[in-house]
Scaffold this motif. Sequence first.
Motif, short mmCIF file in Angstrom:
data_model
loop_
_atom_site.label_atom_id
_atom_site.label_comp_id
_atom_site.label_asym_id
_atom_site.label_seq_id
_atom_site.Cartn_x
_atom_site.Cartn_y
_atom_site.Cartn_z
N GLN B 77 0.80 -1.21 0.00
CA GLN B 77 0.00 0.00 0.00
C GLN B 77 0.84 1.27 0.00
O GLN B 77 0.48 2.27 -0.60
CB GLN B 77 -0.95 -0.02 1.21
CG GLN B 77 -2.04 -1.08 1.05
CD GLN B 77 -2.72 -1.41 2.36
OE1 GLN B 77 -2.23 -2.21 3.14
NE2 GLN B 77 -3.84 -0.77 2.61
N VAL B 78 1.97 1.21 0.70
CA VAL B 78 2.83 2.39 0.82
C VAL B 78 4.28 1.99 0.57
O VAL B 78 4.76 1.02 1.15
CB VAL B 78 2.72 3.01 2.23
CG1 VAL B 78 3.61 4.24 2.34
CG2 VAL B 78 1.27 3.37 2.55
N GLY B 79 4.95 2.72 -0.31
CA GLY B 79 6.37 2.47 -0.54
C GLY B 79 7.17 3.65 -0.01
O GLY B 79 6.75 4.80 -0.17
N GLN B 150 0.26 2.31 -3.96
CA GLN B 150 -0.46 3.48 -4.48
C GLN B 150 0.04 4.79 -3.87
O GLN B 150 -0.33 5.86 -4.29
CB GLN B 150 -1.97 3.33 -4.20
CG GLN B 150 -2.66 2.39 -5.16
CD GLN B 150 -2.54 2.84 -6.61
OE1 GLN B 150 -2.95 3.94 -6.97
NE2 GLN B 150 -1.95 2.01 -7.46
N VAL B 151 0.86 4.67 -2.83
CA VAL B 151 1.41 5.86 -2.19
C VAL B 151 2.94 5.70 -2.13
O VAL B 151 3.44 4.65 -1.75
CB VAL B 151 0.87 6.02 -0.75
CG1 VAL B 151 1.50 7.22 -0.07
CG2 VAL B 151 -0.65 6.14 -0.76
N LEU B 152 3.64 6.73 -2.57
CA LEU B 152 5.11 6.72 -2.48
C LEU B 152 5.57 7.87 -1.59
O LEU B 152 5.12 9.01 -1.77
CB LEU B 152 5.73 6.88 -3.87
CG LEU B 152 5.86 5.65 -4.75
CD1 LEU B 152 6.43 6.05 -6.12
CD2 LEU B 152 6.74 4.61 -4.10
N ILE B 153 6.45 7.54 -0.66
CA ILE B 153 6.99 8.55 0.24
C ILE B 153 8.50 8.55 0.08
O ILE B 153 9.14 7.51 0.22
CB ILE B 153 6.60 8.25 1.70
CG1 ILE B 153 5.09 8.39 1.86
CG2 ILE B 153 7.35 9.17 2.66
CD1 ILE B 153 4.58 8.02 3.23
N LEU B 154 9.08 9.71 -0.25
CA LEU B 154 10.52 9.77 -0.50
C LEU B 154 11.13 10.89 0.32
O LEU B 154 10.68 12.03 0.26
CB LEU B 154 10.80 10.00 -1.99
CG LEU B 154 10.19 8.99 -2.98
CD1 LEU B 154 8.88 9.51 -3.53
CD2 LEU B 154 11.15 8.70 -4.11
#
Lengths: 266, 321
Positions: B77-79, B150-154
Amino acid sequence: MTRLVRAEWLKLRTTAVPWVLLGVATLLTGLSVVFAFLNPLRTAGAAVGPTWITPTSVAELRNLVGAGAGADVVAVLLGALTISTEFRHKTVTAAFLVTPERGRFIVAKLVASVLASIALGVTMLVGTMAAGSIVIAARHGSVAALWHQIPAVAPGMLLVFALFGVLGVGLGSLLTNQVVVLIVILGWFLLVETLVGALVDIWVTGFKRWLPGNAAQAAVGYTARGQSHTLATSLLPWWGGALAVLAYGLAFAAMGWAVMRRRDIT
Amino acid sequence: MDSAIEVRNLTKHFGRVVAVDNLSFDVAAGRITGFLGPNGAGKTTTLRMLLGLVNATSGTATFGGVPYRRLAHPPLQVGAVLEATSFHPSRRAIHHLRSIALAAGIPSERAEQTLTLVGLADVARRRVGGFSLGMRQRLELATALLGDPQVLILDEPANGLDPQGIQWLRMFLRHQASTGRAVLVSSHLLAEMEETVDDVVIVSHGRLVLQTTLTELVRRAGTNGGMRVGTPEPDRLIQVLAAQHVGARHVDPGTVVVDGATPEWIGPLLAHHQIVVYELTRQGSGLEDVFLSMTAGFGTAPPGGPGGSTPAPDISGGESR
Protein backbone atom coordinates in the motif's frame (compact mmCIF):
# COMPACT_ATOMS: atom_id res chain seq x y z
CA MET A 1 4.62 -16.00 10.07
CA THR A 2 6.05 -18.73 7.82
CA ARG A 3 6.83 -16.03 5.26
CA LEU A 4 8.61 -13.92 7.85
CA VAL A 5 10.67 -16.87 9.07
CA ARG A 6 11.67 -17.76 5.51
CA ALA A 7 12.63 -14.13 4.93
CA GLU A 8 14.74 -14.18 8.10
CA TRP A 9 16.41 -17.36 6.91
CA LEU A 10 17.21 -15.75 3.57
CA LYS A 11 18.56 -12.64 5.33
CA LEU A 12 20.74 -14.81 7.52
CA ARG A 13 22.31 -16.86 4.76
CA THR A 14 22.94 -13.91 2.44
CA THR A 15 25.46 -12.25 4.75
CA ALA A 16 28.90 -13.31 5.91
CA VAL A 17 27.79 -13.59 9.57
CA PRO A 18 26.80 -17.28 9.67
CA TRP A 19 30.00 -18.33 7.88
CA VAL A 20 32.17 -16.46 10.35
CA LEU A 21 30.25 -18.02 13.23
CA LEU A 22 30.53 -21.46 11.64
CA GLY A 23 34.29 -20.96 11.56
CA VAL A 24 34.37 -19.98 15.24
CA ALA A 25 32.17 -22.94 16.18
CA THR A 26 34.35 -25.35 14.19
CA LEU A 27 37.44 -24.08 15.99
CA LEU A 28 35.82 -24.51 19.43
CA THR A 29 34.51 -27.98 18.55
CA GLY A 30 37.91 -28.96 17.15
CA LEU A 31 39.58 -28.04 20.42
CA SER A 32 36.98 -30.06 22.35
CA VAL A 33 37.64 -33.06 20.10
CA VAL A 34 41.37 -32.80 20.81
CA PHE A 35 40.64 -32.70 24.55
CA ALA A 36 38.48 -35.80 24.24
CA PHE A 37 41.53 -37.70 23.00
CA LEU A 38 43.74 -36.46 25.82
CA ASN A 39 44.14 -38.09 29.17
CA PRO A 40 44.07 -35.06 31.42
CA LEU A 41 45.74 -36.92 34.28
CA ARG A 42 49.48 -36.72 34.32
CA THR A 43 51.28 -39.96 34.71
CA ALA A 44 52.21 -40.36 38.35
CA GLY A 45 55.70 -39.47 39.43
CA ALA A 46 57.33 -38.71 36.13
CA ALA A 47 57.47 -35.35 34.38
CA VAL A 48 55.51 -36.87 31.52
CA GLY A 49 52.82 -34.62 30.06
CA PRO A 50 49.28 -35.61 29.23
CA THR A 51 49.01 -38.72 27.11
CA TRP A 52 46.85 -39.52 24.12
CA ILE A 53 44.05 -41.98 24.76
CA THR A 54 41.57 -43.92 22.72
CA PRO A 55 38.13 -43.33 24.27
CA THR A 56 36.62 -46.56 25.51
CA SER A 57 34.60 -45.79 28.64
CA VAL A 58 31.05 -44.43 28.33
CA ALA A 59 32.12 -41.09 29.79
CA GLU A 60 35.06 -40.77 27.38
CA LEU A 61 32.92 -41.71 24.38
CA ARG A 62 30.15 -39.31 25.37
CA ASN A 63 32.70 -36.55 25.83
CA LEU A 64 33.83 -37.07 22.26
CA VAL A 65 30.32 -37.27 20.76
CA GLY A 66 29.34 -34.11 22.64
CA ALA A 67 32.46 -32.13 21.72
CA GLY A 68 30.25 -29.79 19.68
CA ALA A 69 28.66 -28.59 22.92
CA GLY A 70 31.87 -26.66 23.44
CA ALA A 71 30.62 -24.37 20.67
CA ASP A 72 27.14 -23.82 22.10
CA VAL A 73 27.93 -20.20 23.02
CA VAL A 74 28.17 -19.53 19.27
CA ALA A 75 24.40 -20.17 19.07
CA VAL A 76 23.89 -17.31 21.54
CA LEU A 77 26.07 -15.07 19.38
CA LEU A 78 24.15 -16.11 16.27
CA GLY A 79 20.78 -15.27 17.81
CA ALA A 80 21.99 -11.91 19.11
CA LEU A 81 23.64 -10.98 15.82
CA THR A 82 20.45 -11.57 13.82
CA ILE A 83 19.03 -8.53 15.62
CA SER A 84 22.10 -6.39 16.28
CA THR A 85 23.20 -6.41 12.63
CA GLU A 86 19.78 -5.03 11.67
CA PHE A 87 20.32 -2.08 13.97
CA ARG A 88 23.98 -1.67 13.07
CA HIS A 89 23.28 -1.42 9.34
CA LYS A 90 19.89 0.26 9.84
CA THR A 91 18.19 -2.51 7.89
CA VAL A 92 15.75 -2.53 10.81
CA THR A 93 14.03 0.40 9.07
CA ALA A 94 13.18 -1.79 6.09
CA ALA A 95 12.25 -4.67 8.41
CA PHE A 96 9.80 -2.54 10.41
CA LEU A 97 8.30 -1.10 7.23
CA VAL A 98 7.43 -4.64 6.16
CA THR A 99 6.53 -5.79 9.67
CA PRO A 100 5.26 -2.77 11.61
CA GLU A 101 4.18 -5.07 14.45
CA ARG A 102 7.53 -5.41 16.17
CA GLY A 103 6.51 -8.42 18.26
CA ARG A 104 6.13 -10.44 15.04
CA PHE A 105 9.60 -9.32 14.01
CA ILE A 106 11.07 -10.73 17.26
CA VAL A 107 9.07 -13.97 17.01
CA ALA A 108 10.29 -14.53 13.44
CA LYS A 109 13.87 -13.96 14.64
CA LEU A 110 13.32 -16.47 17.47
CA VAL A 111 12.07 -19.19 15.15
CA ALA A 112 14.74 -18.57 12.49
CA SER A 113 17.50 -18.52 15.11
CA VAL A 114 16.31 -21.77 16.72
CA LEU A 115 16.41 -23.43 13.29
CA ALA A 116 19.82 -21.96 12.48
CA SER A 117 21.18 -22.95 15.90
CA ILE A 118 19.97 -26.54 15.50
CA ALA A 119 21.56 -26.60 12.05
CA LEU A 120 24.79 -25.36 13.62
CA GLY A 121 24.57 -28.06 16.31
CA VAL A 122 23.93 -30.79 13.73
CA THR A 123 26.89 -29.57 11.69
CA MET A 124 29.13 -29.72 14.74
CA LEU A 125 27.83 -33.21 15.58
CA VAL A 126 28.41 -34.51 12.07
CA GLY A 127 31.90 -32.98 11.98
CA THR A 128 32.77 -34.44 15.36
CA MET A 129 31.52 -37.91 14.42
CA ALA A 130 33.48 -37.84 11.18
CA ALA A 131 36.73 -36.72 12.81
CA GLY A 132 36.21 -38.93 15.88
CA SER A 133 35.47 -42.03 13.81
CA ILE A 134 38.57 -41.56 11.66
CA VAL A 135 40.88 -41.11 14.63
CA ILE A 136 39.35 -43.99 16.60
CA ALA A 137 39.57 -46.26 13.56
CA ALA A 138 43.20 -45.25 13.06
CA ARG A 139 43.90 -46.09 16.71
CA HIS A 140 42.11 -49.44 16.32
CA GLY A 141 39.31 -48.45 18.71
CA SER A 142 35.65 -49.29 18.36
CA VAL A 143 33.86 -46.88 16.03
CA ALA A 144 30.60 -48.75 16.72
CA ALA A 145 30.92 -48.01 20.44
CA LEU A 146 31.27 -44.31 19.63
CA TRP A 147 28.21 -44.27 17.38
CA HIS A 148 26.33 -46.20 20.05
CA GLN A 149 26.48 -43.11 22.30
CA ILE A 150 24.81 -40.75 19.79
CA PRO A 151 21.25 -41.28 21.08
CA ALA A 152 22.37 -40.51 24.63
CA VAL A 153 24.21 -37.30 23.73
CA ALA A 154 22.73 -35.72 20.61
CA PRO A 155 19.24 -34.77 21.93
CA GLY A 156 20.57 -32.82 24.92
CA MET A 157 23.27 -31.16 22.91
CA LEU A 158 20.91 -30.04 20.12
CA LEU A 159 18.37 -28.92 22.73
CA VAL A 160 20.94 -26.57 24.24
CA PHE A 161 21.84 -25.18 20.81
CA ALA A 162 18.14 -24.45 20.21
CA LEU A 163 17.70 -22.88 23.65
CA PHE A 164 20.81 -20.76 23.18
CA GLY A 165 19.35 -19.50 19.90
CA VAL A 166 16.37 -18.25 21.93
CA LEU A 167 18.63 -16.76 24.59
CA GLY A 168 20.65 -14.95 21.91
CA VAL A 169 17.61 -13.38 20.26
CA GLY A 170 16.31 -12.39 23.70
CA LEU A 171 19.56 -10.63 24.55
CA GLY A 172 19.79 -9.13 21.07
CA SER A 173 16.32 -7.64 21.24
CA LEU A 174 17.14 -6.08 24.59
CA LEU A 175 20.72 -4.97 23.84
CA THR A 176 20.49 -3.96 20.19
CA ASN A 177 24.01 -2.52 20.08
CA GLN A 178 26.29 -5.03 18.37
CA VAL A 179 29.44 -4.31 20.37
CA VAL A 180 27.61 -4.25 23.70
CA VAL A 181 25.75 -7.50 23.12
CA LEU A 182 28.90 -9.33 21.97
CA ILE A 183 30.84 -8.16 25.01
CA VAL A 184 28.00 -9.08 27.37
CA ILE A 185 27.60 -12.59 25.92
CA LEU A 186 31.29 -13.46 25.71
CA GLY A 187 32.04 -11.77 29.04
CA TRP A 188 29.23 -13.61 30.81
CA PHE A 189 29.94 -17.10 29.50
CA LEU A 190 33.73 -16.87 29.61
CA LEU A 191 34.16 -15.17 32.96
CA VAL A 192 31.35 -13.39 34.79
CA GLU A 193 29.04 -16.36 35.38
CA THR A 194 31.84 -18.30 37.05
CA LEU A 195 32.76 -15.37 39.29
CA VAL A 196 29.20 -14.36 40.18
CA GLY A 197 28.17 -17.98 40.69
CA ALA A 198 31.09 -18.74 43.00
CA LEU A 199 30.64 -15.52 44.96
CA VAL A 200 26.90 -15.68 45.55
CA ASP A 201 27.06 -19.42 46.17
CA ILE A 202 28.99 -18.66 49.36
CA TRP A 203 25.84 -17.12 50.85
CA VAL A 204 23.11 -18.77 48.83
CA THR A 205 24.01 -22.40 48.34
CA GLY A 206 22.91 -23.78 44.99
CA PHE A 207 22.44 -20.32 43.50
CA LYS A 208 24.79 -20.79 40.62
CA ARG A 209 22.94 -23.78 39.14
CA TRP A 210 20.21 -21.29 38.17
CA LEU A 211 22.57 -19.21 36.06
CA PRO A 212 22.26 -19.67 32.28
CA GLY A 213 25.57 -21.45 31.68
CA ASN A 214 25.04 -23.92 34.53
CA ALA A 215 21.40 -24.44 33.55
CA ALA A 216 22.52 -25.17 29.99
CA GLN A 217 25.09 -27.63 31.29
CA ALA A 218 22.29 -29.41 33.11
CA ALA A 219 20.12 -29.38 29.99
CA VAL A 220 22.86 -31.10 27.99
CA GLY A 221 22.01 -34.02 30.25
CA TYR A 222 25.14 -36.12 30.06
CA THR A 223 28.49 -36.02 31.76
CA ALA A 224 30.31 -33.86 29.31
CA ARG A 225 33.89 -32.71 29.63
CA GLY A 226 34.72 -35.23 32.33
CA GLN A 227 32.26 -33.84 34.85
CA SER A 228 32.66 -35.41 38.23
CA HIS A 229 29.67 -36.97 39.86
CA THR A 230 29.53 -34.18 42.45
CA LEU A 231 29.35 -31.54 39.73
CA ALA A 232 26.53 -33.41 38.01
CA THR A 233 24.53 -33.56 41.21
CA SER A 234 25.06 -29.84 41.86
CA LEU A 235 23.17 -29.07 38.65
CA LEU A 236 19.43 -28.87 38.01
CA PRO A 237 17.74 -31.90 36.41
CA TRP A 238 18.03 -31.73 32.60
CA TRP A 239 14.44 -30.53 32.13
CA GLY A 240 14.83 -27.94 34.87
CA GLY A 241 17.95 -26.60 33.21
CA ALA A 242 16.21 -26.50 29.83
CA LEU A 243 13.24 -24.60 31.26
CA ALA A 244 15.56 -22.18 33.05
CA VAL A 245 17.46 -21.31 29.84
CA LEU A 246 14.19 -21.01 27.93
CA ALA A 247 12.82 -18.73 30.65
CA TYR A 248 15.89 -16.50 30.45
CA GLY A 249 15.58 -16.28 26.66
CA LEU A 250 11.87 -15.51 26.63
CA ALA A 251 12.15 -13.06 29.54
CA PHE A 252 14.86 -11.10 27.71
CA ALA A 253 12.82 -11.23 24.49
CA ALA A 254 9.75 -9.92 26.33
CA MET A 255 11.76 -7.09 27.86
CA GLY A 256 13.32 -6.41 24.46
CA TRP A 257 9.87 -6.27 22.88
CA ALA A 258 8.59 -3.89 25.57
CA VAL A 259 11.49 -1.52 24.84
CA MET A 260 11.48 -1.99 21.07
CA ARG A 261 7.80 -1.32 20.51
CA ARG A 262 8.18 2.17 21.95
CA ARG A 263 11.50 2.82 20.32
CA ASP A 264 11.82 5.53 17.68
CA ILE A 265 13.71 4.33 14.61
CA THR A 266 15.38 7.51 13.43
CA MET B 1 -10.76 14.97 -3.84
CA ASP B 2 -9.98 12.26 -1.31
CA SER B 3 -6.65 12.52 0.40
CA ALA B 4 -4.24 9.62 0.09
CA ILE B 5 -2.42 10.79 3.21
CA GLU B 6 -3.94 12.81 6.02
CA VAL B 7 -1.78 14.32 8.71
CA ARG B 8 -3.67 15.79 11.64
CA ASN B 9 -2.16 17.72 14.54
CA LEU B 10 0.95 15.60 14.42
CA THR B 11 3.36 16.42 17.24
CA LYS B 12 6.67 14.90 18.31
CA HIS B 13 8.75 15.82 21.32
CA PHE B 14 12.28 14.48 21.71
CA GLY B 15 12.80 15.22 25.39
CA ARG B 16 12.30 18.98 25.67
CA VAL B 17 12.81 19.54 21.96
CA VAL B 18 9.69 19.94 19.85
CA ALA B 19 10.63 18.40 16.50
CA VAL B 20 7.15 18.51 14.98
CA ASP B 21 4.53 20.88 16.30
CA ASN B 22 0.82 20.36 15.62
CA LEU B 23 1.37 19.70 11.93
CA SER B 24 -1.59 19.05 9.61
CA PHE B 25 -1.60 18.62 5.84
CA ASP B 26 -3.00 16.45 3.06
CA VAL B 27 -1.47 14.62 0.14
CA ALA B 28 -3.71 14.05 -2.89
CA ALA B 29 -3.68 11.01 -5.16
CA GLY B 30 -2.38 11.55 -8.68
CA ARG B 31 -0.24 14.50 -7.65
CA ILE B 32 3.31 15.08 -6.48
CA THR B 33 3.47 16.92 -3.20
CA GLY B 34 6.74 18.57 -2.24
CA PHE B 35 7.41 18.50 1.49
CA LEU B 36 9.74 21.44 1.85
CA GLY B 37 11.66 23.05 4.63
CA PRO B 38 15.22 23.73 5.76
CA ASN B 39 17.33 20.98 7.31
CA GLY B 40 16.07 20.28 10.81
CA ALA B 41 12.55 21.50 10.10
CA GLY B 42 11.14 18.12 11.16
CA LYS B 43 10.59 16.64 7.70
CA THR B 44 12.29 13.31 8.31
CA THR B 45 10.65 12.93 11.72
CA THR B 46 7.25 13.60 10.16
CA LEU B 47 7.79 11.04 7.39
CA ARG B 48 8.99 8.47 9.91
CA MET B 49 5.91 9.07 12.05
CA LEU B 50 3.77 8.56 8.95
CA LEU B 51 5.46 5.19 8.48
CA GLY B 52 5.11 4.04 12.08
CA LEU B 53 8.87 4.10 12.68
CA VAL B 54 8.73 7.00 15.12
CA ASN B 55 5.94 7.15 17.69
CA ALA B 56 3.98 10.40 17.58
CA THR B 57 3.64 12.27 20.87
CA SER B 58 0.14 13.20 19.73
CA GLY B 59 -1.89 13.54 16.55
CA THR B 60 -2.46 11.09 13.72
CA ALA B 61 -1.11 10.26 10.29
CA THR B 62 -3.29 7.99 8.17
CA PHE B 63 -3.50 6.44 4.71
CA GLY B 64 -7.13 6.42 3.63
CA GLY B 65 -8.05 6.69 7.30
CA VAL B 66 -5.76 3.87 8.49
CA PRO B 67 -2.47 4.41 10.34
CA TYR B 68 0.55 2.65 8.80
CA ARG B 69 0.90 0.08 11.58
CA ARG B 70 -2.69 -1.07 11.04
CA LEU B 71 -2.52 -1.38 7.25
CA ALA B 72 -3.41 -4.89 6.08
CA HIS B 73 -0.38 -5.19 3.76
CA PRO B 74 1.89 -2.18 4.35
CA PRO B 75 4.44 -2.78 1.55
CA LEU B 76 1.64 -3.27 -0.98
CA GLN B 77 0.00 0.00 0.00
CA VAL B 78 2.83 2.39 0.82
CA GLY B 79 6.37 2.47 -0.54
CA ALA B 80 9.07 4.45 1.23
CA VAL B 81 12.54 5.68 0.29
CA LEU B 82 14.12 6.87 3.49
CA GLU B 83 17.89 6.98 3.50
CA ALA B 84 20.68 5.50 1.49
CA THR B 85 22.38 3.60 4.29
CA SER B 86 19.92 0.88 5.22
CA PHE B 87 21.51 -2.11 3.53
CA HIS B 88 23.71 -4.84 4.85
CA PRO B 89 26.96 -4.22 2.95
CA SER B 90 27.76 -7.88 2.36
CA ARG B 91 24.31 -8.72 1.00
CA ARG B 92 23.73 -8.74 -2.75
CA ALA B 93 21.17 -6.35 -4.17
CA ILE B 94 18.90 -9.08 -5.44
CA HIS B 95 18.92 -10.86 -2.06
CA HIS B 96 18.02 -7.65 -0.26
CA LEU B 97 14.95 -7.27 -2.46
CA ARG B 98 14.04 -10.96 -2.31
CA SER B 99 14.14 -11.01 1.50
CA ILE B 100 11.73 -8.09 1.64
CA ALA B 101 9.50 -9.54 -1.08
CA LEU B 102 9.40 -12.83 0.80
CA ALA B 103 8.45 -11.16 4.10
CA ALA B 104 5.78 -9.09 2.37
CA GLY B 105 4.32 -11.98 0.39
CA ILE B 106 5.33 -10.46 -2.94
CA PRO B 107 6.38 -12.86 -5.76
CA SER B 108 10.16 -12.93 -5.99
CA GLU B 109 10.10 -12.11 -9.74
CA ARG B 110 9.15 -8.59 -8.65
CA ALA B 111 12.69 -8.23 -7.28
CA GLU B 112 14.18 -8.59 -10.77
CA GLN B 113 11.46 -6.41 -12.28
CA THR B 114 11.98 -3.49 -9.93
CA LEU B 115 15.77 -3.71 -10.32
CA THR B 116 15.29 -3.39 -14.08
CA LEU B 117 12.85 -0.54 -13.52
CA VAL B 118 15.43 1.51 -11.63
CA GLY B 119 18.26 0.54 -13.98
CA LEU B 120 20.19 -1.74 -11.63
CA ALA B 121 19.61 -5.07 -13.42
CA ASP B 122 23.31 -5.31 -14.34
CA VAL B 123 24.47 -5.15 -10.72
CA ALA B 124 21.76 -7.37 -9.22
CA ARG B 125 24.31 -9.86 -7.94
CA ARG B 126 26.82 -7.34 -6.62
CA ARG B 127 27.19 -6.72 -2.90
CA VAL B 128 25.56 -3.48 -1.82
CA GLY B 129 28.71 -2.44 0.08
CA GLY B 130 30.29 -1.56 -3.26
CA PHE B 131 27.41 0.60 -4.45
CA SER B 132 27.70 4.34 -4.98
CA LEU B 133 25.29 6.67 -3.18
CA GLY B 134 23.28 7.07 -6.37
CA MET B 135 23.01 3.30 -6.81
CA ARG B 136 21.86 2.93 -3.20
CA GLN B 137 19.18 5.54 -3.78
CA ARG B 138 17.99 3.56 -6.79
CA LEU B 139 18.00 0.35 -4.77
CA GLU B 140 15.94 2.09 -2.07
CA LEU B 141 13.53 3.11 -4.80
CA ALA B 142 13.37 -0.46 -6.10
CA THR B 143 12.59 -1.60 -2.54
CA ALA B 144 9.76 0.91 -2.28
CA LEU B 145 8.30 -0.22 -5.60
CA LEU B 146 8.30 -3.95 -4.82
CA GLY B 147 4.67 -4.00 -3.71
CA ASP B 148 3.52 -1.65 -6.49
CA PRO B 149 2.03 0.69 -3.85
CA GLN B 150 -0.46 3.48 -4.48
CA VAL B 151 1.41 5.86 -2.19
CA LEU B 152 5.11 6.72 -2.48
CA ILE B 153 6.99 8.55 0.24
CA LEU B 154 10.52 9.77 -0.50
CA ASP B 155 12.86 11.52 1.93
CA GLU B 156 15.40 13.71 0.11
CA PRO B 157 15.63 11.26 -2.80
CA ALA B 158 17.75 13.63 -4.88
CA ASN B 159 20.65 13.43 -2.42
CA GLY B 160 23.56 11.67 -4.04
CA LEU B 161 22.06 11.69 -7.52
CA ASP B 162 23.90 13.29 -10.40
CA PRO B 163 22.05 15.75 -12.65
CA GLN B 164 21.02 12.93 -15.02
CA GLY B 165 19.83 10.95 -12.03
CA ILE B 166 17.74 13.86 -10.79
CA GLN B 167 16.27 14.28 -14.24
CA TRP B 168 15.49 10.57 -14.35
CA LEU B 169 13.91 10.73 -10.87
CA ARG B 170 11.76 13.67 -11.92
CA MET B 171 10.42 11.81 -14.97
CA PHE B 172 9.93 8.73 -12.87
CA LEU B 173 7.90 10.49 -10.18
CA ARG B 174 5.88 12.30 -12.83
CA HIS B 175 5.03 8.95 -14.40
CA GLN B 176 4.06 7.49 -11.02
CA ALA B 177 1.71 10.40 -10.31
CA SER B 178 0.21 10.23 -13.79
CA THR B 179 -0.95 6.68 -13.05
CA GLY B 180 -2.91 7.91 -10.05
CA ARG B 181 -0.37 7.36 -7.31
CA ALA B 182 0.12 9.84 -4.51
CA VAL B 183 3.74 10.98 -4.22
CA LEU B 184 5.10 12.81 -1.19
CA VAL B 185 8.69 13.91 -1.63
CA SER B 186 10.73 15.92 0.84
CA SER B 187 13.52 18.33 0.05
CA HIS B 188 15.36 21.23 1.61
CA LEU B 189 15.82 22.80 -1.81
CA LEU B 190 12.79 24.31 -3.47
CA ALA B 191 14.80 24.85 -6.65
CA GLU B 192 15.32 21.08 -6.89
CA MET B 193 11.59 20.50 -6.66
CA GLU B 194 10.30 23.48 -8.60
CA GLU B 195 9.96 21.53 -11.84
CA THR B 196 8.70 18.38 -10.17
CA VAL B 197 5.91 19.12 -7.73
CA ASP B 198 2.24 20.01 -8.12
CA ASP B 199 1.58 20.91 -4.50
CA VAL B 200 3.82 22.19 -1.75
CA VAL B 201 3.75 21.72 2.00
CA ILE B 202 6.25 24.10 3.55
CA VAL B 203 7.40 23.53 7.12
CA SER B 204 9.78 25.32 9.40
CA HIS B 205 10.63 24.60 13.04
CA GLY B 206 8.27 21.62 12.87
CA ARG B 207 5.29 23.80 12.06
CA LEU B 208 3.28 24.23 8.90
CA VAL B 209 4.07 27.47 7.11
CA LEU B 210 1.92 26.95 4.06
CA GLN B 211 0.12 24.27 2.08
CA THR B 212 -0.75 25.31 -1.42
CA THR B 213 -0.27 24.49 -5.09
CA LEU B 214 2.96 25.35 -6.87
CA THR B 215 1.00 27.63 -9.21
CA GLU B 216 -0.27 29.62 -6.27
CA LEU B 217 3.20 29.82 -4.75
CA VAL B 218 4.59 31.17 -8.03
CA ARG B 219 1.81 33.76 -8.11
CA ARG B 220 2.69 34.80 -4.56
CA ALA B 221 6.32 35.12 -5.49
CA GLY B 222 5.36 37.99 -7.77
CA THR B 223 6.57 38.71 -11.26
CA ASN B 224 10.29 38.49 -10.72
CA GLY B 225 13.16 39.20 -8.42
CA GLY B 226 14.51 42.11 -10.41
CA MET B 227 17.57 42.59 -12.58
CA ARG B 228 21.21 42.20 -11.74
CA VAL B 229 23.40 44.85 -13.35
CA GLY B 230 27.20 44.70 -13.46
CA THR B 231 28.61 48.17 -14.06
CA PRO B 232 31.76 50.23 -13.38
CA GLU B 233 29.55 53.17 -12.29
CA PRO B 234 27.15 51.70 -9.73
CA ASP B 235 26.69 54.98 -7.84
CA ARG B 236 25.49 56.81 -10.95
CA LEU B 237 23.08 53.93 -11.72
CA ILE B 238 21.60 54.11 -8.23
CA GLN B 239 21.14 57.90 -8.59
CA VAL B 240 19.35 57.41 -11.92
CA LEU B 241 17.11 54.74 -10.40
CA ALA B 242 16.38 56.89 -7.35
CA ALA B 243 15.16 59.62 -9.68
CA GLN B 244 12.74 57.05 -11.15
CA HIS B 245 11.66 56.01 -7.62
CA VAL B 246 12.93 52.47 -8.20
CA GLY B 247 14.62 50.61 -5.35
CA ALA B 248 18.11 49.25 -5.89
CA ARG B 249 20.69 47.45 -3.81
CA HIS B 250 24.43 47.58 -4.07
CA VAL B 251 25.30 43.87 -3.63
CA ASP B 252 28.96 43.82 -4.82
CA PRO B 253 31.39 46.66 -5.54
CA GLY B 254 30.44 46.49 -9.20
CA THR B 255 26.95 44.99 -9.03
CA VAL B 256 23.54 46.50 -8.42
CA VAL B 257 20.25 44.60 -8.06
CA VAL B 258 17.27 46.56 -9.33
CA ASP B 259 14.00 45.59 -7.68
CA GLY B 260 11.06 44.60 -9.84
CA ALA B 261 12.78 45.53 -13.06
CA THR B 262 12.46 43.73 -16.41
CA PRO B 263 15.06 43.70 -19.22
CA GLU B 264 12.62 45.63 -21.43
CA TRP B 265 12.39 48.38 -18.85
CA ILE B 266 15.98 48.74 -17.73
CA GLY B 267 17.68 48.23 -21.12
CA PRO B 268 16.45 51.49 -22.69
CA LEU B 269 17.04 53.33 -19.38
CA LEU B 270 20.69 52.28 -19.31
CA ALA B 271 21.11 53.24 -22.96
CA HIS B 272 19.50 56.62 -22.42
CA HIS B 273 21.85 57.50 -19.57
CA GLN B 274 24.79 55.93 -21.36
CA ILE B 275 25.76 53.75 -18.43
CA VAL B 276 28.39 51.15 -19.23
CA VAL B 277 27.13 47.60 -18.55
CA TYR B 278 29.24 44.46 -18.10
CA GLU B 279 26.45 42.17 -17.00
CA LEU B 280 22.67 42.17 -17.23
CA THR B 281 20.83 39.12 -15.82
CA ARG B 282 17.57 38.22 -14.13
CA GLN B 283 17.93 38.02 -10.37
CA GLY B 284 16.99 34.50 -9.19
CA SER B 285 13.59 33.02 -9.72
CA GLY B 286 11.90 34.87 -6.92
CA LEU B 287 10.43 31.58 -5.73
CA GLU B 288 13.51 30.58 -3.79
CA ASP B 289 13.54 33.97 -2.07
CA VAL B 290 9.94 33.55 -1.02
CA PHE B 291 10.73 30.10 0.29
CA LEU B 292 13.73 31.33 2.23
CA SER B 293 11.92 34.27 3.75
CA MET B 294 9.00 32.05 4.72
CA THR B 295 11.05 29.36 6.37
CA ALA B 296 13.55 31.68 7.98
CA GLY B 297 11.14 34.31 9.19
CA PHE B 298 8.56 31.94 10.56
CA GLY B 299 8.58 31.63 14.35
CA THR B 300 12.14 32.76 14.83
CA ALA B 301 11.95 31.93 18.53
CA PRO B 302 10.05 28.67 18.71
CA PRO B 303 8.58 28.00 22.15
CA GLY B 304 10.27 25.07 23.82
CA GLY B 305 13.11 25.09 21.33
CA PRO B 306 16.57 24.09 22.46
CA GLY B 307 18.07 27.29 23.77
CA GLY B 308 21.72 26.38 23.68
CA SER B 309 21.85 23.93 20.80
CA THR B 310 23.98 24.68 17.80
CA PRO B 311 22.26 23.36 14.71
CA ALA B 312 24.14 22.53 11.55
CA PRO B 313 24.49 25.45 9.16
CA ASP B 314 21.65 25.55 6.67
CA ILE B 315 20.30 27.70 3.93
CA SER B 316 17.79 29.52 6.05
CA GLY B 317 20.05 30.49 8.90
CA GLY B 318 17.20 30.14 11.37
CA GLU B 319 16.94 26.56 12.41
CA SER B 320 15.72 24.60 15.32
CA ARG B 321 15.05 20.95 15.86
